[in-house]
Design a protein around this motif. Structure first.
Motif, PDB file in Angstrom:
ATOM      1  N   TYR A  30       3.955   3.987  47.145  1.00  0.00           N
ATOM      2  CA  TYR A  30       2.937   3.928  46.095  1.00  0.00           C
ATOM      3  C   TYR A  30       1.530   4.002  46.696  1.00  0.00           C
ATOM      4  CZ  TYR A  30       0.057   2.257  42.295  1.00  0.00           C
ATOM      5  OH  TYR A  30      -0.923   2.142  41.345  1.00  0.00           O
ATOM      6  N   PHE A  31       1.274   3.235  47.755  1.00  0.00           N
ATOM      7  CA  PHE A  31      -0.061   3.235  48.348  1.00  0.00           C
ATOM      8  C   PHE A  31      -0.355   4.513  49.109  1.00  0.00           C
ATOM      9  CE2 PHE A  31      -0.008  -1.483  47.815  1.00  0.00           C
ATOM     10  CZ  PHE A  31      -1.074  -1.520  46.949  1.00  0.00           C
ATOM     11  N   GLU A  32       0.672   5.208  49.576  1.00  0.00           N
ATOM     12  CA  GLU A  32       0.431   6.520  50.175  1.00  0.00           C
ATOM     13  C   GLU A  32       0.035   7.528  49.105  1.00  0.00           C
ATOM     14  OE1 GLU A  32       3.932   7.638  52.295  1.00  0.00           O
ATOM     15  OE2 GLU A  32       3.585   6.192  53.898  1.00  0.00           O
ATOM     16  N   ASP A  33       0.669   7.452  47.951  1.00  0.00           N
ATOM     17  CA  ASP A  33       0.368   8.376  46.853  1.00  0.00           C
ATOM     18  C   ASP A  33      -0.920   8.007  46.126  1.00  0.00           C
ATOM     19  OD1 ASP A  33       2.715   9.666  47.458  1.00  0.00           O
ATOM     20  OD2 ASP A  33       3.871   8.724  45.848  1.00  0.00           O
ATOM     21  N   ASN A  34      -1.208   6.719  45.998  1.00  0.00           N
ATOM     22  CA  ASN A  34      -2.377   6.226  45.263  1.00  0.00           C
ATOM     23  C   ASN A  34      -3.148   5.229  46.115  1.00  0.00           C
ATOM     24  OD1 ASN A  34      -1.451   7.525  42.818  1.00  0.00           O
ATOM     25  ND2 ASN A  34       0.091   5.927  42.737  1.00  0.00           N
TER      26      ASN A  34
END
Length: 76
Positions: A30-34
């Motif tokens: 999730y944090f890689e994408d957002n």
């Protein structure tokens, strides 16, 4: 009776371990994408758009983004 309890406890431990690693993997993805947005990132974006960001404008943008995020989280 004792075997049933042992199997239940073992299943609980295995479930907790699997759940932990699944949640960890999901949050990394999730944090890689957002990625979270920092004031430095906003400064760079504004500079790319040809604007000179003042500290007041940065504070306004950060507070509006936080308010929007809270609003979205409250809907869930």
């Amino acid at each position: 009776m004792g075997i049933t309890i042992a199997v239940g406890v073992l299943a609980l431990l295995v479930g907790l371990i699997i759940g932990f690693f699944a949640a960890r993997w999901y949050m990394k993805k999730y944090f890689e994408d957002n990625p979270p947005i920092s004031p430095d990132m906003i400064k760079q974006m504004m500079a790319q758009m040809g604007q000179k960001p003042s500290q007041k404008k940065l504070n306004q943008l950060m507070s509006s983004m936080k308010a929007q995020q809270k609003k979205e989280n409250s809907k869930k």
